[in-house]
Design a protein around this motif. Structure first.
Motif, short mmCIF file in Angstrom:
data_model
loop_
_atom_site.label_atom_id
_atom_site.label_comp_id
_atom_site.label_asym_id
_atom_site.label_seq_id
_atom_site.Cartn_x
_atom_site.Cartn_y
_atom_site.Cartn_z
N PHE A 161 0.84 -1.20 0.00
CA PHE A 161 0.00 0.00 0.00
C PHE A 161 0.87 1.25 0.00
CE2 PHE A 161 -1.78 3.39 2.66
CZ PHE A 161 -2.87 3.75 1.88
N LEU A 162 1.87 1.26 0.87
CA LEU A 162 2.76 2.42 0.93
C LEU A 162 3.53 2.60 -0.36
CD1 LEU A 162 4.12 2.11 4.58
CD2 LEU A 162 2.31 3.59 3.73
N THR A 171 3.27 5.78 -2.77
CA THR A 171 4.50 6.49 -3.14
C THR A 171 4.64 6.63 -4.66
OG1 THR A 171 5.56 5.63 -1.16
CG2 THR A 171 7.00 6.49 -2.85
N LEU A 172 4.31 5.57 -5.40
CA LEU A 172 4.37 5.64 -6.87
C LEU A 172 3.45 6.72 -7.41
CD1 LEU A 172 4.51 1.89 -7.93
CD2 LEU A 172 6.14 3.67 -8.55
N ILE A 173 2.22 6.75 -6.92
CA ILE A 173 1.26 7.75 -7.39
C ILE A 173 1.71 9.15 -6.98
CG2 ILE A 173 -1.11 8.57 -7.15
CD1 ILE A 173 -1.92 5.60 -6.84
N TRP A 174 2.10 9.29 -5.72
CA TRP A 174 2.52 10.59 -5.20
C TRP A 174 3.71 11.12 -6.00
CZ3 TRP A 174 2.68 11.27 0.81
CH2 TRP A 174 2.87 12.61 1.12
N LEU A 204 10.42 9.48 -0.76
CA LEU A 204 9.16 9.10 -0.13
C LEU A 204 9.17 7.66 0.37
CD1 LEU A 204 6.64 10.84 -2.55
CD2 LEU A 204 7.21 11.52 -0.22
N THR A 205 9.74 6.75 -0.40
CA THR A 205 9.82 5.36 0.03
C THR A 205 10.66 5.23 1.29
OG1 THR A 205 9.58 4.60 -2.25
CG2 THR A 205 10.45 3.02 -0.67
N THR A 206 11.78 5.90 1.32
CA THR A 206 12.63 5.88 2.50
C THR A 206 11.91 6.46 3.71
OG1 THR A 206 14.60 6.07 1.12
CG2 THR A 206 14.85 6.62 3.45
N ARG A 239 7.09 3.83 9.17
CA ARG A 239 6.36 2.60 9.47
C ARG A 239 7.15 1.74 10.46
NH1 ARG A 239 5.87 -2.80 7.55
NH2 ARG A 239 3.71 -3.51 7.54
N ARG A 240 8.45 1.60 10.21
CA ARG A 240 9.30 0.80 11.10
C ARG A 240 9.32 1.37 12.51
NH1 ARG A 240 15.28 1.43 9.93
NH2 ARG A 240 14.84 3.21 11.25
N GLU A 241 9.44 2.69 12.63
CA GLU A 241 9.50 3.31 13.94
C GLU A 241 8.15 3.27 14.66
OE1 GLU A 241 12.21 4.26 15.66
OE2 GLU A 241 13.22 3.34 13.96
#
Length: 154
Positions: free
Chosen positions: A37-38, A42-45, A130-132, A138-140
């Motif tokens: 989903f993320l 990110t691809l669209i954004w 954005l991916t980073t 998400r990880r945090e």
């Protein structure tokens, strides 16, 4: 030395603790949006904002409707999962992810590409930033929720 029947041996306690930790981590990960989903968000954004200033303004504003399928996907996905408990406080790494995302988007607003090659480079740069940022955030969030849950159990 006679051990009580209620006190498990040390190796059993470690195994049980590792099982509880794995179950807690799996539960928290299941309530967070999936990375797919993320990635699609990110691809669209990145695609939309890499075209900012290049295509007609009216068409650019209409392109924001591309977020609708992702929003519908998220709504249907979130109905099937347990409601996540929000993290009580975010870590410095989470806030760094937010800052990287905001700085990347602001830099993207200043960069108006003149050729399609530069549009592609802007897309790659925005996608990477954005991916980073989403991955770190998400990880945090997961780490913070697990830590909060462990502190609540004590």
């Amino acid at each position: 030395m006679n051990q009580s029947s209620q006190t498990p041996p040390a190796h059993d306690a470690k195994a049980l603790l590792a099982q509880a930790e794995a179950a807690s981590t799996a539960s928290v990960r299941a309530t967070e949006p999936p990375f797919g989903f993320l990635l699609s968000l990110t691809l669209i954004w990145a695609g939309i904002f890499s075209l900012y200033g290049v295509i007609n303004s009216a068409l650019w504003y209409w392109s924001l409707l591309l977020f609708l399928p992702v929003l519908v996907w998220y709504i249907f996905w979130s109905r099937k999962r347990a409601k996540s408990r929000p993290a009580l406080k975010h870590s410095g790494k989470y806030m760094l992810g937010v800052f990287v995302m905001l700085a990347g988007m602001q830099f993207g607003n200043f960069w108006i590409p003149q050729t399609w090659l530069l549009v592609a480079l802007k897309f790659v740069a925005l996608f990477a930033v954005l991916t980073t940022a989403f991955w770190v955030m998400r990880r945090e969030t997961i780490t913070s929720r697990i830590k909060d849950g462990n502190e609540q159990a004590s």
